[in-house]
Design an enzyme around this catalytic site. Structure first.
Site, mmCIF file in Angstrom:
data_model
loop_
_atom_site.group_PDB
_atom_site.id
_atom_site.type_symbol
_atom_site.label_atom_id
_atom_site.label_comp_id
_atom_site.label_asym_id
_atom_site.label_seq_id
_atom_site.Cartn_x
_atom_site.Cartn_y
_atom_site.Cartn_z
ATOM 1 C CG HIS A 255 144.320 -13.195 46.469
ATOM 2 N ND1 HIS A 255 143.294 -14.083 46.302
ATOM 3 C CD2 HIS A 255 145.463 -13.904 46.269
ATOM 4 C CE1 HIS A 255 143.782 -15.278 46.021
ATOM 5 N NE2 HIS A 255 145.102 -15.193 45.988
ATOM 6 C CD GLU A 256 149.073 -12.423 46.118
ATOM 7 O OE1 GLU A 256 149.672 -13.193 46.906
ATOM 8 O OE2 GLU A 256 148.575 -12.807 45.049
ATOM 9 C CG HIS A 259 148.629 -15.913 49.809
ATOM 10 N ND1 HIS A 259 148.342 -17.248 49.939
ATOM 11 C CD2 HIS A 259 148.174 -15.556 48.568
ATOM 12 C CE1 HIS A 259 147.739 -17.687 48.838
ATOM 13 N NE2 HIS A 259 147.628 -16.676 48.004
ATOM 14 C CD GLU A 285 146.021 -19.634 46.364
ATOM 15 O OE1 GLU A 285 145.171 -18.714 46.320
ATOM 16 O OE2 GLU A 285 147.225 -19.444 46.091
#
Length: 487
Positions: A255-256, A259, A285
């Site tokens: 997930h990160e 980003h 996001e």
């Protein structure tokens, strides 16, 4: 080309960018390596950095230059538009409020770290109340200056152009649709995911980051109580936590990493300028969820994921791709937002949206937050938190003053689904490449249509419309959920 006033503004905004970057570095240090006894000192540092950036942004000479500046080239014109937007939002705020909020946030985050594990809301409440008061004050001032409702002014700071009415309408559609899917596909206790030592998991995480195209020279991985990403284009930091289920530490890294890929892909020619920033948190996001949810919980990704697990952990039948896919997409409502499945996750966000809008309007006193939060969780997810640790204290966001941020998580999921639908139409072989462990077609498409555009588009709706042909809506996300979980 721009004129002299525009060129002076570029120099000024580069200095503002440096101050803000330094403040983010202090925050990253506070949440990773900073000793607890240094909270007050770091709070003063962040207050000073924020105050200096605010003074540069709101100085009379900045306003004069903005009035006189001219820019004809498209990127310069977009940069000037963003400068004016940032100046307009900040000019209404007195420097003493900016510094007071920074001190309140630094204190509240320190108290949250000390009290969250025990769920001691009574000890946390005074610090939270101070943050809420500062944010209410900020929202009222910004709203009056921009002609917006207070909560809309907060939303606008995270996702320019976004308004509460549209958010509420999309959330209402999700609130009607998702519980029925959960009832059809919920699977009881989650089967175990990858198990291993912390060293094993960190090694796996670094290999996953490399598979996605993140270079250790520019991106570092650390540990924190709550996973997050921060930094600049060539100096990106992501964190995960190893205290939860082991597989979730890896999913947090993926997930990160989404980003981080966005930050790494921002336009190099416009670094340190407003137009070179990301297009708000809904867009950000969408990039984390494009990687984690759309790509890395897909049947295609289960193949290279299984291969890595067999190479790094003891070979086991548990690492068979079809089983891994079921683990990655298991649906069962859970109390912990960051470990929630894709179907129930938006309901967690709706809970927080209800609570924070009530806090900002004054309809909910901070002292009553635990009960209101628990009631909303029970109504939407059918489970009730046993205490504040699993309830309103599980997230760090409100202690950080991040009101108006939570909706962007689910708006980002909608945007990720809409982008994925368009990408698969344009690059039909993308899943076959992911199955081989090659993410370049996926990241290349995202870099072209999202990352490299920075803030060239005026809003995330404009950004997603140029990529997909329509503004943000719930359609692609609902189709994705039906196909993945009910197909």
């Amino acid at each position: 080309m721009g004129n002299g006033s525009y060129e002076r503004l570029e120099r000024r905004f580069a200095r503002i960018a440096d101050l803000n970057a330094a403040s983010r570095t202090v925050r990253w240090y506070s949440l990773t390596y900073g000793p607890p006894g240094g909270e007050a000192a770091r709070g003063h540092q962040q207050a000073t950095l924020g105050g200096l950036a605010h003074e540069l942004l709101t100085a009379p000479e900045c306003a004069d230059a903005l009035a006189a500046a001219r820019a004809d080239e498209p990127w310069q014109a977009a940069n000037l538009r963003e400068m004016r937007r940032l100046h307009g939002a900040a000019a209404a705020l007195p420097t003493d409020l900016v510094e007071a909020k920074a001190r309140a946030v630094s204190r509240a985050q320190g108290v949250w770290h000390r009290t969250q594990h025990e769920g001691d809301f009574a000890a946390f409440l005074p610090a939270l109340r101070e943050v809420v008061e500062r944010v209410r004050e900020e929202a009222g001032i910004r709203g009056e200056a921009l002609g917006l409702e207070p909560y809309d002014a907060l939303l606008d700071s995270y996702d320019p152009g976004r308004r509460g009415e549209g958010v509420a309408a999309m959330f209402a559609e999700l609130e009607v649709f998702l519980p029925g899917v959960i009832d059809r596909v919920r699977g009881g206790p989650k089967p175990p995911g990858p198990e291993g030592s912390r060293a094993d998991l960190e090694r796996l995480a670094r290999r996953l980051m490399a598979m996605l195209g993140l270079e250790e020279r520019h991106v570092r991985l650390d540990e924190s109580a709550h996973p997050f990403s921060t930094g600049e284009r060539d100096d990106v930091r992501i964190t995960t936590r190893y205290s939860g289920p082991p597989g979730e530490a890896l999913m947090a890294v993926l997930h990160e990493s989404g980003h981080a890929l966005y930050t790494r892909g921002l336009p190099e020619d416009w670094r340190r300028q407003p137009v070179g920033r990301n297009r708000g948190m809904t867009a950000h996001e969408s990039q984390s969820l494009s990687i984690e949810m759309q790509a890395c919980r897909s049947p295609a990704f289960a193949v290279p994921y299984a291969r890595l697990l067999n190479e790094e952990l003891a070979p086991a039948d548990d690492w068979e791709p079809a089983r891994l896919y079921r683990v990655l997409n298991h649906v069962e409502p859970d109390l912990v937002r960051v470990e929630a499945d894709e179907v129930s996750y938006p309901l967690h966000i709706i809970v927080r949206h209800r609570c924070e809008t009530a806090l900002i309007s004054g309809a909910l006193d901070p002292a009553d937050l635990p009960g209101a939060f628990d009631d909303a969780v029970e109504a939407l997810l059918g489970i009730r938190p046993p205490g504040p640790r699993e309830g309103c204290m599980q997230d760090i966001h409100w202690s950080g003053g991040s009101f108006g941020y939570f909706p962007t998580y689910t708006l980002g999921a909608l945007m990720a689904a809409q982008l994925a639908e368009a990408m698969r139409a344009a690059v039909p072989d993308v899943d076959r490449e992911i199955e081989r462990g090659d993410f370049r077609p996926l990241t290349g498409w995202l870099r072209e249509h999202v990352h490299s555009r920075g803030c060239l588009d005026a809003s995330s709706d404009d950004l997603v419309e140029q990529a997909t042909g329509r503004p943000l809506d719930t359609g692609a996300f609902l189709r994705h959920i039906e196909a993945r979980y009910s197909g």
